[in-house]
Design an enzyme around this catalytic site. Structure first.
Site, PDB file in Angstrom:
ATOM      1  N   LYS A 121      54.928  82.375 -36.725  1.00 16.14           N
ATOM      2  CA  LYS A 121      54.122  83.177 -35.793  1.00 16.14           C
ATOM      3  C   LYS A 121      54.336  84.681 -36.006  1.00 16.14           C
ATOM      4  CE  LYS A 121      53.045  79.576 -32.633  1.00 16.14           C
ATOM      5  NZ  LYS A 121      53.849  78.445 -33.120  1.00 16.14           N
TER       6      LYS A 121
HETATM    7  C1  LIG Z   1      53.300  77.185 -33.416  1.00 18.68           C
HETATM    8  C2  LIG Z   1      54.023  76.296 -34.381  1.00 18.68           C
HETATM    9  C3  LIG Z   1      53.368  75.231 -35.054  1.00 18.68           C
HETATM   10  C4  LIG Z   1      51.935  74.854 -34.783  1.00 18.68           C
HETATM   11  O1  LIG Z   1      51.022  75.820 -35.246  1.00 18.68           O
HETATM   12  P1  LIG Z   1      49.502  75.827 -34.748  1.00 18.68           P
HETATM   13  O2  LIG Z   1      48.940  77.080 -35.243  1.00 18.68           O
HETATM   14  O3  LIG Z   1      49.570  75.769 -33.235  1.00 18.68           O
HETATM   15  O4  LIG Z   1      48.848  74.600 -35.300  1.00 18.68           O
HETATM   16  C5  LIG Z   1      54.089  74.493 -35.984  1.00 18.68           C
HETATM   17  N1  LIG Z   1      55.396  74.775 -36.218  1.00 18.68           N
HETATM   18  C6  LIG Z   1      56.056  75.768 -35.604  1.00 18.68           C
HETATM   19  C7  LIG Z   1      57.488  75.993 -35.904  1.00 18.68           C
HETATM   20  C8  LIG Z   1      55.399  76.574 -34.661  1.00 18.68           C
HETATM   21  O5  LIG Z   1      56.068  77.569 -34.037  1.00 18.68           O
END
Ligand SMILES: *Cc1c(COP(=O)(O)O)cnc(C)c1O
Length: 481
Positions: A121
């Protein structure tokens, strides 16, 4: 570039107009009016660019209301080796989102978790922080961001917004429910503009409070309440960049193809992969991996989208994928139904009432293979076995979410054409999820040197009742702007 709503609202705002807001006025999600097409000449020219240079080229196609020189500066400030400093040992530490091969040229990890909070993120949220600062400065405005987190989103948002003068962050988290490392990441921040509110309740309680506050239009306007949740278009746009970067890193020329396996929750990450492919990136396969919460896997296998109730959502050891409704999925369905906004509005009228929809007998579902998608799911036992397997075979420790991606990627190996490299998107580093790593490997994960001892730093957090009025009172007392 103008933006439209997936549900057909007539307005055609530009990028900066939708940056600070959330949904379109009709409840739809914003998408660009068309996907810019990348020519062969452009692909050839982009191959040698730095990450920041590539980010500028791609984002400039979507952001036409920020002067080019300013956008370039923002990209250069965001994508630095200093921000993305947690590369795996042995990798080039100056490289952003490097590929870590497990089998050279065939199978590897795309390292997206080298930023400040060790989850992918950061790739988009750091850009969002700098875009917010720029646009608010230009407009002489301030904003109060209100969010709820079960772990990764909240810390990524706080590390992106810390120290920004025009932004205050009020982040609700479930008291005592996050891992010790996740708590320490958020609560050890001492910046004046960051407020951690630990709700004595569950994540859903925190989420409900955010919704209730945002639904109070007068309060929202008065205190300029904003969001940074996963439907934010700028986050999706920023994520498109690393699909191109990965392609250039994993191939030697633009006649080759690539495949990606993506651990998915809200469909934000893989939605960016879909858009990269629509822009002309030669992606043979997009492999969608879920955990036990398999609402998306069910759709790609059956054509039925059946969002679960919160009570049906399982708590798993890849918690960032524990979702019952995939908020970005509407963007993909819009493309799948031929950009028919009326059709999307009809489908989501059902979803918003808690019902399912079924595209299995429609011509568009018959064409789903044209979009490159296949899917699969993974269980707790699969995660443990995969973490162990990857560690024993390659000496590389992966986190539980990435393990879901590896497991489903392997399951679909036959769907990846011969000679096409398969990259699994590494969505977090194992240091964040030590309990599952210990269960799988009987040892603790590696913790980056600069984060050792994080859990012993003083913490700054306000424990607060799961009560909308209490949260509003806190915001009223501390809001800026
Ligand atoms: C947010 C997240 C996901 C999922 O990603 P999306 O964009 O919601 O599909 C997968 N793995 C981790 C570690 C995350 O923080």
């Amino acid at each position: 570039m103008k933006y439209l709503s997936t549900r057909g609202h007539a307005a055609r705002p530009e990028f900066c107009d939708i940056l600070l807001g959330g949904l379109a006025p009709d409840g739809g999600l914003y998408l660009p009016e068309h996907y810019p097409q990348v020519s062969r000449e452009e692909l050839d020219a982009w191959r040698s660019l730095s990450y920041a240079g590539l980010a500028y080229e791609i984002l400039a196609r979507f952001i036409t209301d920020i002067p080019a020189a300013d956008l370039r500066t923002i990209c250069q400030q965001t994508y630095t080796a200093e921000v993305y400093r947690h590369a795996r040992t042995g990798d080039n530490t100056a490289d952003i989102a490097p590929v870590h091969w497990l089998e050279v040229g065939k199978f590897g990890l795309l390292e997206l978790s080298n930023g400040p909070t060790l989850a992918f993120k950061d790739m988009a949220m750091q850009l969002l922080g700098n875009l917010f600062e720029y646009v608010l400065e230009q407009r002489g405005e301030a904003i109060n961001i209100l969010g709820a987190t079960s772990g990764d989103t909240g810390s990524a948002a706080e590390y992106a917004m810390r120290g920004k003068r025009q932004v205050k962050v009020f982040m609700l988290s479930p008291h005592g429910k996050m891992s010790a490392f996740q708590r320490a990441q958020m609560y050890s921040l001492q910046d004046d503009n960051i407020f951690n509110l630990a709700i004595s309740g569950m994540f859903d309680d925190a989420q409900d409070i955010v919704k209730a506050v945002s639904n109070d239009a007068a309060f929202k306007a008065r205190y300029r309440i904003g969001a940074v949740n996963s439907i934010n278009w700028a986050r999706v746009a920023a994520q498109i960049v690393y699909y191109f970067k990965a392609y250039f890193a994993a191939t030697t020329n633009n006649d080759q193809q690539i495949a990606f396996s993506v651990p998915s929750g809200n469909f934000g990450n893989i939605c960016a992969g879909h858009i990269a492919r629509q822009m002309g990136l030669p992606v043979a396969r997009l492999i969608l991996a879920t955990n036990e919460n398999d609402v998306l896997d069910e759709f790609f296998r059956s054509g039925v989208y059946r969002p679960r109730k919160a009570a049906e959502t399982r708590v798993t050891s890849s918690p960032s994928m524990d979702i019952s409704k995939a908020s970005n999925f509407e963007r993909f369905i819009f493309d799948l139904v031929g950009r028919d906004a009326g059709k999307v509005a009809e489908l989501w009228a059902a979803v918003d009432q808690g019902r399912a929809f079924d595209l299995s007998t429609t011509p568009c579902f018959a064409q789903i293979a044209d979009f490159g998608f296949v899917s699969g799911n993974s269980t707790h036992a699969d995660r443990l076995a995969t973490i162990k397997n990857v560690f024993e075979r390659y000496g590389v420790m992966i986190d539980p979410h990435t393990a879901d991606g590896v497991k489903v990627g392997w399951q679909h190996a036959a769907a990846v054409p011969d000679g096409v490299p398969l990259l699994v998107l590494e969505t977090a580093l194992p240091a964040k999820f030590s309990a599952t790593i210990r269960e799988a490997l009987g040892r603790d994960p590696e913790v980056p040197a600069d984060l050792q001892g994080l859990e012993t730093l003083p913490q700054r957090v306000e424990v607060i009742a799961p009560d909308v009025e209490a949260v509003k009172r806190f915001i009223t007392a501390h809001a800026g702007g």
